[in-house]
Design an enzyme around this catalytic site. Structure first.
Site, mmCIF file in Angstrom:
data_model
loop_
_atom_site.group_PDB
_atom_site.id
_atom_site.type_symbol
_atom_site.label_atom_id
_atom_site.label_comp_id
_atom_site.label_asym_id
_atom_site.label_seq_id
_atom_site.Cartn_x
_atom_site.Cartn_y
_atom_site.Cartn_z
ATOM 1 N N ASP A 279 0.846 -1.199 0.000
ATOM 2 C CA ASP A 279 0.000 0.000 0.000
ATOM 3 C C ASP A 279 0.876 1.242 0.000
ATOM 4 O OD1 ASP A 279 -2.228 -1.578 0.131
ATOM 5 O OD2 ASP A 279 -2.917 -0.862 2.084
ATOM 6 N N LYS B 161 -8.116 0.567 -5.076
ATOM 7 C CA LYS B 161 -9.298 -0.003 -4.429
ATOM 8 C C LYS B 161 -10.578 0.715 -4.844
ATOM 9 C CE LYS B 161 -6.886 -1.388 -0.156
ATOM 10 N NZ LYS B 161 -7.047 -2.854 -0.243
ATOM 11 N N GLY C 72 -5.337 -2.715 8.925
ATOM 12 C CA GLY C 72 -5.059 -1.532 9.729
ATOM 13 C C GLY C 72 -4.813 -1.792 11.192
ATOM 14 N N ARG D 216 -5.939 -20.460 7.358
ATOM 15 C CA ARG D 216 -6.071 -21.832 7.886
ATOM 16 C C ARG D 216 -7.443 -22.424 7.546
ATOM 17 N NH1 ARG D 216 -2.288 -24.128 10.896
ATOM 18 N NH2 ARG D 216 -0.758 -22.883 12.063
ATOM 19 N N GLY E 239 -0.264 -3.628 4.065
ATOM 20 C CA GLY E 239 -0.950 -2.346 4.046
ATOM 21 C C GLY E 239 -0.242 -1.300 4.865
ATOM 22 N N SER E 240 -0.661 -1.176 6.118
ATOM 23 C CA SER E 240 -0.105 -0.142 6.993
ATOM 24 C C SER E 240 1.266 -0.522 7.547
ATOM 25 C CB SER E 240 -1.071 0.107 8.157
ATOM 26 O OG SER E 240 -2.395 0.235 7.706
#
EC number: 4.3.3.6
Length: 293
Positions: A25, A82, A154, A166, A236-237
């Site tokens: 990201d 996105k 996030g 899983r 992402g973050s």
């Protein structure tokens, strides 16, 4: 129908090129360049990373065209963006803009509480999130060329991504042992087309690339998801909320490459600075993973 099928085969073939890689990201041209230099196979163009979306609240929409174009012009690797779940217009705009991949994402505020986008109607390929085999196959039936775990974006907490990977792998294992009449019944139970379940049985895996996403915050997290069967990792973050994004980005790429070599993982994990601060999933007011159907 044959044209659409052929197009889907081409789309999922494009996604195969990302296998064994990291998709990061980014919210600026500078971050995109850091990701490219670190070895990312693609970047996801955003206005705000998931941690900020979670913190700031409000309605999260597609990033601005100026932001996405800035990132597209900064790098030579594929650029994803996105759209909100069910937001056909946002997807058409991004396709016209020329992004390489669209993520119909639960990280953004859903636009439609009944339907996802019919992804067969687009030339650009889509990636979608899933918590289990039923969700994954419903998205593939709609035309998704790539699947990722939803995890809990996030948070910097990998527990939900682990749970989803899983669960999916366990369900796939069960499917490989089923007779055809059992597949028909199971398809009704999980809301998945039996034709796709037959394909899962034949392949012993999803018929498209399956990445891990949602809460991956350290190289060890990335390696863990590869150990559980992921084809690659979205971060992402975790990179640009860490103390040293350049080091963290490179470490993530190396961890996905050398996930099965503890000696190299040890070396990678040294001197990378503090990771992003994580959140306890049990204390969250908003669970993004529950968006979508």
């Amino acid at each position: 129908m044959e044209i659409k099928k052929g197009t889907w085969i081409i789309k999922k073939g494009f996604a195969e090129m990302f296998k064994g890689g990291v998709i990061m990201d980014v919210t600026s041209a500078e971050q995109a360049k850091i990701a490219e230099e670190a070895g990312a196979v693609a970047v996801m163009a955003l206005e705000r990373v998931p941690a900020d979306i979670r913190k700031e609240g409000g309605v999260a929409r597609m990033a601005s065209i100026a932001k996405i174009r800035e990132i597209m012009e900064a790098v030579s690797i594929p650029v994803m963006a996105k759209v909100r779940i069910g937001h056909i217009a946002e997807a058409k705009i991004l396709e016209e803009l020329g992004v390489d991949f669209i993520d119909e994402s639960e990280v953004l505020t859903p636009a439609d509480d009944r339907f996802h986008i019919n992804k067969h109607e687009f030339k650009v390929p889509f990636v979608c999130g899933a918590r289990d085999l039923g969700e994954a196959l419903r998205r593939i039936a709609e035309g998704a060329a790539m699947i990722r775990t939803k995890g809990e974006a996030g948070t910097g907490n990998v527990v939900e991504a682990v749970k989803h990977m899983r669960r999916m792998m366990e369900q796939i294992k069960q499917v490989t042992k089923m007779e055809d009449e059992e597949l028909v019944a199971y398809g009704k139970e999980i809301g998945a087309p039996v034709e796709l379940l037959r394909e899962v049985k034949r392949l012993g895996r999803l018929p498209v690339v399956n990445f891990a996403a949602g809460g991956v915050a350290t190289p060890a997290d990335a390696a863990l998801m590869m150990m559980l069967g992921a084809d690659g990792v979205f971060v992402g973050s975790g990179i640009f909320k860490s103390k040293d994004p350049r080091k963290m980005a490179k470490a993530m790429v190396l961890a996905v490459t050398y996930w099965d070599n503890p000696r190299i993982l040890l070396k990678i994990s040294e001197d990378i600075g503090e990771p992003m601060r994580g959140l306890d999933v049990e204390e969250l007011e908003v669970r993004m993973q529950e968006r979508g159907w």
